[in-house]
Design a protein around this motif. Structure first.
Motif, PDB file in Angstrom:
ATOM      1  N   HIS A   1       0.891  -1.119   0.144  1.00 19.98           N
ATOM      2  CA  HIS A   1      -0.081  -0.122   0.079  1.00 19.98           C
ATOM      3  C   HIS A   1       0.976   1.358  -0.115  1.00 19.98           C
ATOM      4  N   LEU A   2       1.802   1.287   1.006  1.00 20.45           N
ATOM      5  CA  LEU A   2       2.894   2.416   0.913  1.00 20.45           C
ATOM      6  C   LEU A   2       3.728   2.557  -0.207  1.00 20.45           C
ATOM      7  N   GLY A   3       4.023   1.214  -0.894  1.00 27.57           N
ATOM      8  CA  GLY A   3       5.072   1.325  -1.887  1.00 27.57           C
ATOM      9  C   GLY A   3       6.382   1.279  -1.669  1.00 27.57           C
ATOM     10  N   ARG A   4       6.547   0.870  -0.321  1.00 28.81           N
ATOM     11  CA  ARG A   4       8.207   0.962  -0.018  1.00 28.81           C
ATOM     12  C   ARG A   4       8.134   0.058   1.341  1.00 28.81           C
ATOM     13  N   TYR A   5       9.412  -0.271   1.876  1.00 26.44           N
ATOM     14  CA  TYR A   5       9.749  -1.098   3.099  1.00 26.44           C
ATOM     15  C   TYR A   5       9.194  -0.321   4.288  1.00 26.44           C
ATOM     16  N   ASP A   6       8.483  -0.998   5.149  1.00 26.34           N
ATOM     17  CA  ASP A   6       7.763  -0.346   6.456  1.00 26.34           C
ATOM     18  C   ASP A   6       8.302  -0.960   7.658  1.00 26.34           C
ATOM     19  N   PHE A   7       9.477  -0.757   8.074  1.00 25.82           N
ATOM     20  CA  PHE A   7      10.171  -1.457   9.089  1.00 25.82           C
ATOM     21  C   PHE A   7       9.563  -0.934  10.540  1.00 25.82           C
ATOM     22  N   LEU A   8       8.943  -2.160  11.285  1.00 25.68           N
ATOM     23  CA  LEU A   8       8.691  -1.718  12.565  1.00 25.68           C
ATOM     24  C   LEU A   8       9.246  -2.012  13.792  1.00 25.68           C
ATOM     25  N   GLU A   9      10.455  -2.668  13.377  1.00 28.65           N
ATOM     26  CA  GLU A   9      11.359  -2.949  14.603  1.00 28.65           C
ATOM     27  C   GLU A   9      12.717  -2.270  14.421  1.00 28.65           C
ATOM     28  N   ASP A  10      13.715  -2.550  15.187  1.00 30.31           N
ATOM     29  CA  ASP A  10      15.183  -1.928  15.317  1.00 30.31           C
ATOM     30  C   ASP A  10      15.645  -2.469  14.055  1.00 30.31           C
ATOM     31  N   LEU A  11      16.614  -1.787  13.540  1.00 29.65           N
ATOM     32  CA  LEU A  11      17.078  -1.894  12.104  1.00 29.65           C
ATOM     33  C   LEU A  11      18.559  -1.816  12.535  1.00 29.65           C
ATOM     34  N   PHE A  12      19.498  -2.963  11.569  1.00 31.57           N
ATOM     35  CA  PHE A  12      20.771  -3.044  11.562  1.00 31.57           C
ATOM     36  C   PHE A  12      21.269  -2.659  10.453  1.00 31.57           C
ATOM     37  N   PHE A  13      22.552  -2.144  10.245  1.00 31.86           N
ATOM     38  CA  PHE A  13      23.415  -1.958   8.990  1.00 31.86           C
ATOM     39  C   PHE A  13      24.575  -2.696   9.276  1.00 31.86           C
ATOM     40  N   VAL A  14      24.654  -3.903   8.463  1.00 30.34           N
ATOM     41  CA  VAL A  14      25.819  -4.804   8.869  1.00 30.34           C
ATOM     42  C   VAL A  14      26.845  -4.699   7.867  1.00 30.34           C
ATOM     43  N   SER A  15      28.039  -4.722   8.218  1.00 30.09           N
ATOM     44  CA  SER A  15      29.056  -4.465   7.271  1.00 30.09           C
ATOM     45  C   SER A  15      30.378  -5.014   7.637  1.00 30.09           C
ATOM     46  N   ARG A  16      31.346  -5.083   6.666  1.00 31.36           N
ATOM     47  CA  ARG A  16      32.554  -5.754   7.004  1.00 31.36           C
ATOM     48  C   ARG A  16      33.665  -4.742   7.519  1.00 31.36           C
ATOM     49  N   GLU A  17      33.012  -3.631   7.311  1.00 32.60           N
ATOM     50  CA  GLU A  17      34.013  -2.335   7.878  1.00 32.60           C
ATOM     51  C   GLU A  17      34.120  -2.257   9.350  1.00 32.60           C
ATOM     52  N   ASP A  18      35.216  -1.878  10.025  1.00 34.53           N
ATOM     53  CA  ASP A  18      35.346  -1.831  11.387  1.00 34.53           C
ATOM     54  C   ASP A  18      35.206  -0.280  11.832  1.00 34.53           C
ATOM     55  N   ASP A  19      35.112   0.581  10.800  1.00 34.41           N
ATOM     56  CA  ASP A  19      35.186   2.098  11.221  1.00 34.41           C
ATOM     57  C   ASP A  19      34.712   2.692   9.996  1.00 34.41           C
ATOM     58  N   ILE A  20      33.290   3.309  10.072  1.00 27.45           N
ATOM     59  CA  ILE A  20      32.698   3.861   9.182  1.00 27.45           C
ATOM     60  C   ILE A  20      32.383   5.320   9.519  1.00 27.45           C
ATOM     61  N   ASN A  21      32.810   6.392   8.511  1.00 28.71           N
ATOM     62  CA  ASN A  21      32.577   7.754   9.156  1.00 28.71           C
ATOM     63  C   ASN A  21      31.832   8.346   7.960  1.00 28.71           C
ATOM     64  N   LEU A  22      30.397   8.554   7.831  1.00 21.45           N
ATOM     65  CA  LEU A  22      29.791   8.760   6.790  1.00 21.45           C
ATOM     66  C   LEU A  22      28.533   9.509   7.208  1.00 21.45           C
ATOM     67  N   ASP A  23      27.740  10.487   6.568  1.00 18.08           N
ATOM     68  CA  ASP A  23      26.654  11.253   6.670  1.00 18.08           C
ATOM     69  C   ASP A  23      25.517  10.610   5.923  1.00 18.08           C
ATOM     70  N   PHE A  24      25.768   9.851   5.020  1.00 19.61           N
ATOM     71  CA  PHE A  24      24.684   9.760   3.842  1.00 19.61           C
ATOM     72  C   PHE A  24      25.467   8.355   3.171  1.00 19.61           C
ATOM     73  N   TYR A  25      24.413   7.258   2.801  1.00 19.80           N
ATOM     74  CA  TYR A  25      24.943   6.237   2.037  1.00 19.80           C
ATOM     75  C   TYR A  25      23.618   5.625   1.693  1.00 19.80           C
ATOM     76  N   PRO A  26      23.147   5.404   0.447  1.00 21.38           N
ATOM     77  CA  PRO A  26      21.913   4.508  -0.191  1.00 21.38           C
ATOM     78  C   PRO A  26      22.060   3.146   0.356  1.00 21.38           C
ATOM     79  N   THR A  27      20.984   2.659   0.708  1.00 23.89           N
ATOM     80  CA  THR A  27      20.762   1.363   0.988  1.00 23.89           C
ATOM     81  C   THR A  27      19.041   1.195   0.936  1.00 23.89           C
ATOM     82  N   ALA A  28      18.752  -0.250   0.459  1.00 25.02           N
ATOM     83  CA  ALA A  28      17.235  -0.784   0.372  1.00 25.02           C
ATOM     84  C   ALA A  28      16.896   0.335  -0.359  1.00 25.02           C
TER      85      ALA A  28
END
Length: 267
Positions: free
Chosen positions: A49-76
């Motif tokens: 109905h919304l035409g998008r993901y509708d996350f109701l619980e906590d979210l994780f961004f899991v990556s191989r990097e040990d140190d991320i310094n970003l303000d913006f990054y596209p995902t999903a």
């Protein structure tokens, strides 16, 4: 006073402070390997109905990097945003987006971001284009070897090939559209200036006037091949230095390509 609009995209090679691409993915659950996160992981969260993901619980961004310094990054179907970027979007984007906090972790489950992050989705803004001013199916353009064209098969038309984009008047300062395939975020000059004043890492703004939509890719000396429609910067036409010729363009879905694939499969 007219508003100048920009495509909001990831800096990639344009900012030495930003990693080229993260080896990671958004997930509604913590996993030990980001490659275990696939469409089946996110599918239960899709809201038709919304035409998008509708996350109701906590979210994780899991990556191989040990140190991320970003303000913006596209995902999903959205992007990761720091609190500083969220502040900018709240200031000028008003109610045009939704966001929720996201835990940034490496594959061992340890935090790997230098600052709190959020997953943001810009609410869809359809019918943003003034098609009557875009000369659809009109004059010939050598850059795309044809006229400006639309795909009218869906609920809302989308551009398949076009030299220039014309927006309607009165649009919000922040919106997303699938009329520029596949999903494109568009932001105003004020959003751009605020991000740049904060020296945010990751967001990059390309003037909408510098964008063309094409349905092919440049293969180097081999010429061009047909692809799904996507936007490019007009400077790419000059960089390619070759004339687009649809008659000689390789079509991956064509009979010749299928014959080559069948031959390879048969050994």
């Amino acid at each position: 006073m007219p508003v100048d609009y920009f495509i909001l995209t990831y800096a990639a090679d344009r900012d030495s402070r930003a990693p080229h691409f993260l080896k990671g993915a958004l997930s509604p659950k913590q996993v030990g390997n980001y490659e275990d996160i696939g469409l089946e992981t996110l599918q239960p969260c899709w809201n038709e109905h919304l035409g998008r993901y509708d996350f109701l619980e906590d979210l994780f961004f899991v990556s191989r990097e040990d140190d991320i310094n970003l303000d913006f990054y596209p995902t999903a179907d959205g992007f990761l945003a720091s609190d500083a970027l969220v502040d900018t979007l709240e200031k000028f984007g008003s109610d045009r987006f939704v966001f929720r906090s996201v835990a940034m972790t490496n594959e061992a489950g340890a935090p790997n971001s230098r600052q709190p992050m959020n997953f943001c989705q810009v609410i869809e803004q359809d019918n943003a284009f003034e098609y009557s001013e875009m000369d659809i199916d009109g004059r010939y353009h050598s850059e795309i070897d044809g006229p400006n064209t639309l795909d009218r098969s869906g609920e809302n038309p989308s551009v398949t090939a076009c030299i220039s984009i014309v927006l309607k008047e009165g649009l919000p300062e922040l919106f997303s559209t699938r009329q520029i395939p596949k999903l494109t975020w568009v932001a105003s000059e004020r959003i751009k200036q605020d991000c740049e004043a904060k020296l945010l890492i990751g967001p990059f703004f390309i003037p909408l006037n510098d964008i063309a939509v094409v349905d092919f890719a440049f293969d180097g000396p081999g010429g061009f091949s047909k692809t799904a429609p996507h936007w490019i910067e007009k400077s790419d036409f000059r960089r390619w230095g070759e004339k687009v010729d649809r008659q000689t363009m390789f079509d991956p879905s064509g009979d010749d390509a299928k014959a080559v694939l069948e031959k390879l499969l048969k050994g």
